[in-house]
Scaffold this motif. Sequence first.
Motif, PDB file in Angstrom:
ATOM      1  N   PHE A 102      -7.610  -0.992   9.392  1.00 46.61           N
ATOM      2  CA  PHE A 102      -7.610  -0.819   7.933  1.00 46.61           C
ATOM      3  C   PHE A 102      -8.280  -2.006   7.242  1.00 46.61           C
ATOM      4  N   HIS A 161     -11.707  -1.645   5.100  1.00 46.92           N
ATOM      5  CA  HIS A 161     -11.692  -1.868   3.655  1.00 46.92           C
ATOM      6  C   HIS A 161     -12.535  -3.058   3.225  1.00 46.92           C
ATOM      7  N   HIS A 207       0.842  -1.202   0.000  1.00 44.13           N
ATOM      8  CA  HIS A 207       0.000   0.000   0.000  1.00 44.13           C
ATOM      9  C   HIS A 207       0.877   1.251   0.000  1.00 44.13           C
ATOM     10  N   HIS A 264      -5.573   5.261  -5.182  1.00 46.14           N
ATOM     11  CA  HIS A 264      -6.621   6.160  -4.672  1.00 46.14           C
ATOM     12  C   HIS A 264      -6.933   7.219  -5.721  1.00 46.14           C
ATOM     13  N   HIS A 310      -7.951  -2.007  -3.909  1.00 43.39           N
ATOM     14  CA  HIS A 310      -8.086  -2.427  -2.509  1.00 43.39           C
ATOM     15  C   HIS A 310      -8.733  -3.812  -2.393  1.00 43.39           C
TER      16      HIS A 310
HETATM   17 CU   LIG Z   1      -5.837   2.855   0.640  1.00 44.77          CU
END
Ligand SMILES: [Cu+2]
Length: 398
Positions: A267, A271, A59, A82, A91
């Motif tokens: 995270f 996600h 990432h 992003h 993702h």
């Molecule tokens: Cu991200």
Amino acid sequence: MQLSTDEKRAFVNALEQAKRTTHPDLVIATRHYSDIFGPDGNTVEFENITIYNYFVWSHYYSVSKTFLGAGQASFGGVDFSHEGPGFLTWHRYHLLQLEQDMQDMLLDPSFALPYWNFAIGGNTCDICTDDLMGARSSFDMNSLSPNSVFSQWRVICESVEDYDTLGTICNSTETSPIRRNPAGNVNRPMVQRLPEPQDVADCLQVNTFDTPPFYSTSSESFRNTVEGYSAPQGNYDPIVRSLHNLAHLFLNGTGGQTHLSPNDPIFVLLHTFTDAIFDEWLRRHGSDLAVYPEENAPIGHNRGYNMVPFWPPVTNAEMFVTAPENLGYSYEAEWPGTPFTMTEIITIAIVAALVTVALIFAATTCAVRARSHKMEGHQPLLGDQYQRYDDDKGQSVV
Ligand SMILES: [Cu+2]
């Protein structure tokens, strides 16, 4: 998230094991291409990295500045994961790779990542408990409780200044603890509340997957809306931070900084929920690849492009599919209801009126029929009219 006590413990233990277990297949490059053979030209600059830290590193790498050579300022205009249509597909693969690495590590092909429904409003992080992602420390607002295993975790990829000025790449060195202060950003009241359930319902109604310029300024784009640069209804507004972005910023610490965010294990759960919304959108609106931009998206975000830095190569298109049918996983999720549109209100009103008329008709008919029964005794020679009516019901009045 409806995990049992045992499931919570198993999930936390699995994350802890992934943080400590060297990735069996992959190593990371710690120097750019020009220096990859080391100072003596003969020492390859690769390092082992743990399974969870590889998840963090990939990432970081996707958002890191582009090194243009010694003595030149690095270029920050590229983000492979992003602010573009690839946000959701990137993702998704990122999570799939972690899930598969953990399945292999556990020798358990049924291991699955759970999700956190972050759209609960309010200012409480309901998964910030010691049996899940770690409570707040009572000694330091910004730290995790010592009772949580995650208070022992150390982050990687923190030295951004070095990477940009020395031209180095994040390596596997762990440095500071995770910082997190949910709802604690007093300078930015807008990010002190989690998204509302209605925000999810609203974003699922945005019909177009993405819109030009396929960027964080896109309006009426489902992708930009769930990513959180648009209002939940889809209109772009530069000051708004909603849904995915808002959930990150709410965490106010490691999880709120793009290059570091996966270091906080929340995270993963944030996600998976974002991915669940993506999958629900695909289910409702179709996953026809034609709606995913083929060109003119930022670098790495076009439909047929490989997603950086995954290995083996995988394109955005390969992840733009419904998960249960094509990727072998599904989410047990209930989606918030939507308020009715004017057309729906009119339709409901018409149907209700028709039902009312039907009920009045039925009631009147029954009354007449009841009356006919009552009167038959007195007037056995009444006309044919009532007899036919009763014949229809298979009853004899004589
Ligand atoms: Cu991200």
